[in-house]
Motif scaffolding. Sequence first.
Motif, mmCIF file in Angstrom:
data_model
loop_
_atom_site.group_PDB
_atom_site.id
_atom_site.type_symbol
_atom_site.label_atom_id
_atom_site.label_comp_id
_atom_site.label_asym_id
_atom_site.label_seq_id
_atom_site.Cartn_x
_atom_site.Cartn_y
_atom_site.Cartn_z
ATOM 1 N N GLY A 65 0.782 -1.233 0.000
ATOM 2 C CA GLY A 65 0.000 0.000 0.000
ATOM 3 C C GLY A 65 0.812 1.279 0.000
ATOM 4 N N LYS A 66 2.136 1.178 -0.019
ATOM 5 C CA LYS A 66 2.978 2.374 0.044
ATOM 6 C C LYS A 66 3.497 2.761 -1.345
ATOM 7 N N LYS A 67 3.644 4.053 -1.552
ATOM 8 C CA LYS A 67 4.277 4.586 -2.759
ATOM 9 C C LYS A 67 5.783 4.639 -2.499
ATOM 10 N N ARG A 114 5.995 -4.064 -6.563
ATOM 11 C CA ARG A 114 4.647 -4.458 -6.979
ATOM 12 C C ARG A 114 4.266 -5.813 -6.390
ATOM 13 N N GLY A 146 3.118 -2.885 -3.027
ATOM 14 C CA GLY A 146 3.359 -1.451 -3.046
ATOM 15 C C GLY A 146 3.221 -0.872 -4.442
ATOM 16 N N SER A 147 3.376 0.448 -4.535
ATOM 17 C CA SER A 147 3.281 1.152 -5.812
ATOM 18 C C SER A 147 4.634 1.790 -6.127
ATOM 19 N N PRO A 148 5.370 1.235 -7.099
ATOM 20 C CA PRO A 148 6.676 1.819 -7.438
ATOM 21 C C PRO A 148 6.532 3.152 -8.162
ATOM 22 N N VAL A 149 7.399 4.094 -7.806
ATOM 23 C CA VAL A 149 7.404 5.421 -8.422
ATOM 24 C C VAL A 149 8.825 5.703 -8.908
ATOM 25 N N ALA A 205 11.150 -2.169 -9.214
ATOM 26 C CA ALA A 205 9.731 -1.898 -9.440
ATOM 27 C C ALA A 205 8.922 -3.189 -9.386
ATOM 28 N N ILE A 245 5.923 10.456 -1.908
ATOM 29 C CA ILE A 245 6.230 9.045 -1.721
ATOM 30 C C ILE A 245 6.345 8.789 -0.215
ATOM 31 N N ARG A 277 9.710 5.009 -4.068
ATOM 32 C CA ARG A 277 10.611 5.390 -5.165
ATOM 33 C C ARG A 277 11.556 4.240 -5.469
#
Length: 330
Positions: free
Chosen positions: A167-169, A182, A186-189, A178, A205, A171
Amino acid sequence: MNIRARTFAITALVAGSIAGSAVAQDTVTIPLATWGGSEHVGVRQFVPAFEEALKEEAPDRVDFQHFPGGQIAQDRDMPVGIPSGQVKLGWITVNGWTGTVPDTRLMDAPTGLTMAQLDTLLDDKGLFDALAGKFEEKNTVLLGLADLGPPCIVSNEKILSPDDLAGKKVRVFSEGQAAAIRSFGGSPVTLPFADVYSAMQYGTIEAAVVGFQGVQSQKLYEVSDHVLVPASFLGTTMMGWAANKQWFDGLPDDVREGLSEAMDQASHSNREAIVGEIDEITADYRDAGMEVTFLEPEMPEFEQWQSATKPLLDDVTGQLSPDIVEIVTN
């Protein structure tokens, strides 16, 4: 002034101009492009070491010019800038070249290799030469490598296990990272290294994967409270130096040989500097108020990382060239 004197003066002037041009042509400019903070070991230690080695290996033949802080290109620009010739010689993060040189995925693989083991593979088992061949196919000459060690995760909320990233963004700076984030939920940025500070500061982030030394060079201790070094389960942060092939091949023989030797000397001294200062900067981070955790085999979270990354390891290994796999597995 009589005609003879005037003629002599003009002749001397022309001769001097020609001689001056010859001298100028004999001097070759070596333009090194770097990015990131000036206190990063890849800039602070490497650049002076490289310049000094150049003076020893190619005296009076080169004019060294350093373009720091992304003046010519940022890290993300190098995989295109170097092969295209927009960058002649640049500092690179090898993990960021997976789209150009697919075998660099090795650096993202959760192999469990230590820094010492990876150095042995590079220097003694042929891994450097094998990777250099892959880079050359992409119009790039790989000149040196230096492992910063496993990347770390900086955050304000403590992270120990892969589940803590759900659930975290986050970097990331490579495709492998990435994919890992995933798989953890999480959400890769993707962000430039120079933008991590402000992204953490303003909550764009919630965590960032960076080189361990990058916490210091970007002063991330001002905007985060925790550092986790998850062994090599997010791969390793392999830095390097690479040149455009046409530019490199077009250098005079003695300059090209001097540049290669200077790069070899400076990259190896950079490796030694990296290893030598890890304990020192860990103490600095703790003094700045950060909680620093190194994932160890006896910790319960170690098995969680091992289990969570096993599918990623199998996937990456299946994408590598057979010669690269053979070197690593042997």
